[in-house]
Write an enzyme that holds these catalytic residues in place. Structure first.
Site, PDB file in Angstrom:
ATOM      1  N   HIS A  58      24.860 -33.886 -30.407  1.00  0.00           N
ATOM      2  CA  HIS A  58      25.485 -32.756 -31.108  1.00  0.00           C
ATOM      3  C   HIS A  58      26.899 -32.511 -30.590  1.00  0.00           C
ATOM      4  O   HIS A  58      27.180 -32.657 -29.398  1.00  0.00           O
ATOM      5  CB  HIS A  58      24.620 -31.501 -31.051  1.00  0.00           C
ATOM      6  CG  HIS A  58      24.444 -30.860 -29.713  1.00  0.00           C
ATOM      7  ND1 HIS A  58      25.303 -29.905 -29.229  1.00  0.00           N
ATOM      8  CD2 HIS A  58      23.494 -31.012 -28.762  1.00  0.00           C
ATOM      9  CE1 HIS A  58      24.883 -29.492 -28.049  1.00  0.00           C
ATOM     10  NE2 HIS A  58      23.790 -30.154 -27.733  1.00  0.00           N
ATOM     11  N   ASP A 166      27.506 -29.892 -22.361  1.00  0.00           N
ATOM     12  CA  ASP A 166      26.420 -29.881 -23.351  1.00  0.00           C
ATOM     13  C   ASP A 166      27.064 -29.623 -24.715  1.00  0.00           C
ATOM     14  O   ASP A 166      27.352 -28.481 -25.038  1.00  0.00           O
ATOM     15  CB  ASP A 166      25.403 -28.797 -22.987  1.00  0.00           C
ATOM     16  CG  ASP A 166      24.278 -28.674 -23.994  1.00  0.00           C
ATOM     17  OD1 ASP A 166      24.181 -29.527 -24.888  1.00  0.00           O
ATOM     18  OD2 ASP A 166      23.506 -27.703 -23.903  1.00  0.00           O
ATOM     19  N   GLU A 193      23.712 -27.597 -33.448  1.00  0.00           N
ATOM     20  CA  GLU A 193      22.476 -27.770 -32.662  1.00  0.00           C
ATOM     21  C   GLU A 193      22.132 -26.491 -31.918  1.00  0.00           C
ATOM     22  O   GLU A 193      20.972 -26.084 -31.843  1.00  0.00           O
ATOM     23  CB  GLU A 193      22.648 -28.938 -31.674  1.00  0.00           C
ATOM     24  CG  GLU A 193      21.355 -29.385 -31.006  1.00  0.00           C
ATOM     25  CD  GLU A 193      21.086 -28.758 -29.646  1.00  0.00           C
ATOM     26  OE1 GLU A 193      20.066 -29.090 -29.047  1.00  0.00           O
ATOM     27  OE2 GLU A 193      21.883 -27.932 -29.177  1.00  0.00           O
ATOM     28  N   GLU A 194      23.150 -25.850 -31.379  1.00  0.00           N
ATOM     29  CA  GLU A 194      22.912 -24.658 -30.555  1.00  0.00           C
ATOM     30  C   GLU A 194      22.408 -23.475 -31.375  1.00  0.00           C
ATOM     31  O   GLU A 194      22.004 -22.454 -30.822  1.00  0.00           O
ATOM     32  CB  GLU A 194      24.193 -24.274 -29.789  1.00  0.00           C
ATOM     33  CG  GLU A 194      24.728 -25.346 -28.843  1.00  0.00           C
ATOM     34  CD  GLU A 194      23.828 -25.605 -27.636  1.00  0.00           C
ATOM     35  OE1 GLU A 194      22.797 -24.938 -27.514  1.00  0.00           O
ATOM     36  OE2 GLU A 194      24.158 -26.499 -26.838  1.00  0.00           O
ATOM     37  N   ASP A 216      21.509 -36.152 -25.164  1.00  0.00           N
ATOM     38  CA  ASP A 216      21.948 -34.783 -24.907  1.00  0.00           C
ATOM     39  C   ASP A 216      22.221 -34.565 -23.424  1.00  0.00           C
ATOM     40  O   ASP A 216      22.182 -35.496 -22.621  1.00  0.00           O
ATOM     41  CB  ASP A 216      20.873 -33.802 -25.430  1.00  0.00           C
ATOM     42  CG  ASP A 216      21.468 -32.505 -25.948  1.00  0.00           C
ATOM     43  OD1 ASP A 216      22.452 -32.025 -25.338  1.00  0.00           O
ATOM     44  OD2 ASP A 216      20.956 -31.961 -26.937  1.00  0.00           O
ATOM     45  N   HIS A 304      25.530 -24.166 -20.508  1.00  0.00           N
ATOM     46  CA  HIS A 304      25.558 -22.891 -21.246  1.00  0.00           C
ATOM     47  C   HIS A 304      26.247 -21.803 -20.429  1.00  0.00           C
ATOM     48  O   HIS A 304      25.768 -20.668 -20.323  1.00  0.00           O
ATOM     49  CB  HIS A 304      24.152 -22.464 -21.686  1.00  0.00           C
ATOM     50  CG  HIS A 304      23.596 -23.299 -22.799  1.00  0.00           C
ATOM     51  ND1 HIS A 304      22.951 -22.765 -23.890  1.00  0.00           N
ATOM     52  CD2 HIS A 304      23.636 -24.631 -23.012  1.00  0.00           C
ATOM     53  CE1 HIS A 304      22.600 -23.747 -24.708  1.00  0.00           C
ATOM     54  NE2 HIS A 304      23.002 -24.889 -24.193  1.00  0.00           N
TER      55      HIS A 304
HETATM   56 ZN    ZN Z   1      22.603 -29.751 -25.983  1.00  0.00          ZN
END
Ligand code: ZN
Length: 336
Positions: A58, A166, A193-194, A216, A304
């Site tokens: 992603h 990420d 994706e998130e 990922d 994140h």
């Molecule tokens: Zn990810």
């Protein structure tokens, strides 16, 4: 290239810049490029004959969306994939024009005693761009603008520090596979994706693969204070293979194939903590009448959040393990 890839701003739904960058890097190696109406970029490399493999990384990153402008010029926002503890007092860049701002918070002097031990909620926070009124802010900010962190990529020996690992690390791995190997497959760079694995659902329906692999980034588990969770995966110890996460029970034969390949070629690997998180594989394996799928991730600390740490060795070993594993899949007839 990792510096450029991670410093491009591309919060979920705002992936145009990152998609264009990737397209520029891979177009000369691609036999077919598909850009769907949803924003995904899919590259076919070589003649995909018997076994149709789909890899997905992603493009989107966590961030914030501007949802309102106060009379005093402060911006209200909602988060995508972030918790408030990790975003207080950080520099952000907003929208196409990268308007600089900071996530405002009350200084310690002004906090009531009961506020001192409490983590503020997102609705109590604001982004301060230095505007003195709503009208002034409206000249450069629109509701719906996306914001992400103003974090520069740096390297210290084998360790990489930066934002959006990420999943720009996954994008980097796919770009390397496309440009440096000759494995016939579909390589997808997915959107949103998130927000719930949205782009991969569309891609997987179109490609209708025989095997699907999400590439990922996963949370490093190196937190000694966590009581009931084991301390793995760790950075520098190889790519993490998923047994199961909250979105999928990975195909056992595929997992075994990658473990066998890693052992044969002495590539370090580890497992991801089972049953936590989710990736694009979570929707790809549910395509049409079901698809054998798995996940291979690069571990990174503090994903994140405004900044993460990863090891260059894990990225290199992910590329190595993926290329050897993919070749093995193409050799075995059971995946056709
Ligand atoms: Zn990810």
């Amino acid at each position: 290239m990792l510096k450029e890839l991670t410093e491009i701003n591309g919060v979920s739904g705002d992936e145009d810049r990152i998609r264009n960058f990737i397209k520029e890097k891979i177009h000369k190696y691609a036999d077919e490029i598909i850009e769907d109406d949803y924003g995904n970029l899919v590259v076919r490399k070589g003649k995909v004959k018997k076994t149709k493999i789909l890899l997905a990384a992603h493009m989107d990153e966590v961030g914030m969306m501007i949802t309102g402008i106060e009379k005093n010029g402060l911006l209200k926002f909602k988060t995508i994939g972030l918790r408030t503890q990790s975003i207080l007092a950080k520099r952000v860049l907003i929208g196409e024009k990268k308007i600089p701002g900071i996530i405002g918070h009350k200084p310690v002097h002004l906090l009531h005693s009961q506020e001192k031990s409490k983590v503020p909620e997102v609705r109590e926070l604001f982004i301060d761009i230095g505007a003195s009124s709503k009208e002034e802010a409206e000249k450069i900010i629109q509701i719906g603008d996306m914001a992400t962190f103003d974090t520069k990529f740096t390297r210290n020996g084998d360790l990489l520090f930066g934002k959006a690992f990420d999943n720009r690390l996954g994008c980097f791995i796919l770009i390397e596979l496309i440009s440096k190997t000759d494995i016939p497959a579909y390589y997808a760079f997915t959107v949103q994706e998130e927000l719930g694995l949205r782009g991969a659902r569309v891609v997987s329906f179109r490609i209708n693969p025989d095997v699907a692999i999400a590439v990922d980034t996963t949370a490093s588990g190196e937190f000694p204070e966590k009581k009931d969770l084991p301390m793995y995966p760790a950075i520098g110890k190889g790519p993490a293979l998923t047994i199961a996460d909250a979105s999928i029970l990975c195909d056992r034969n595929l997992l075994e194939l990658f473990e066998r390949t890693a052992q044969k070629y002495r590539i370090p690997y580890q497992h991801k903590q089972p049953m936590v998180g989710g990736t694009d594989a979570g929707v790809m394996h549910l395509t049409r009448d079901g698809v054998p799928a798995m996940v291979i991730s690069t571990p990174a600390r503090y994903i994140h959040s405004p900044i993460s740490i990863a090891s260059i060795h894990d990225i290199k070993n992910s590329i190595k393990l993926l290329s050897l594993g993919l070749e093995q899949i193409l050799k075995e007839s059971k995946w056709n």
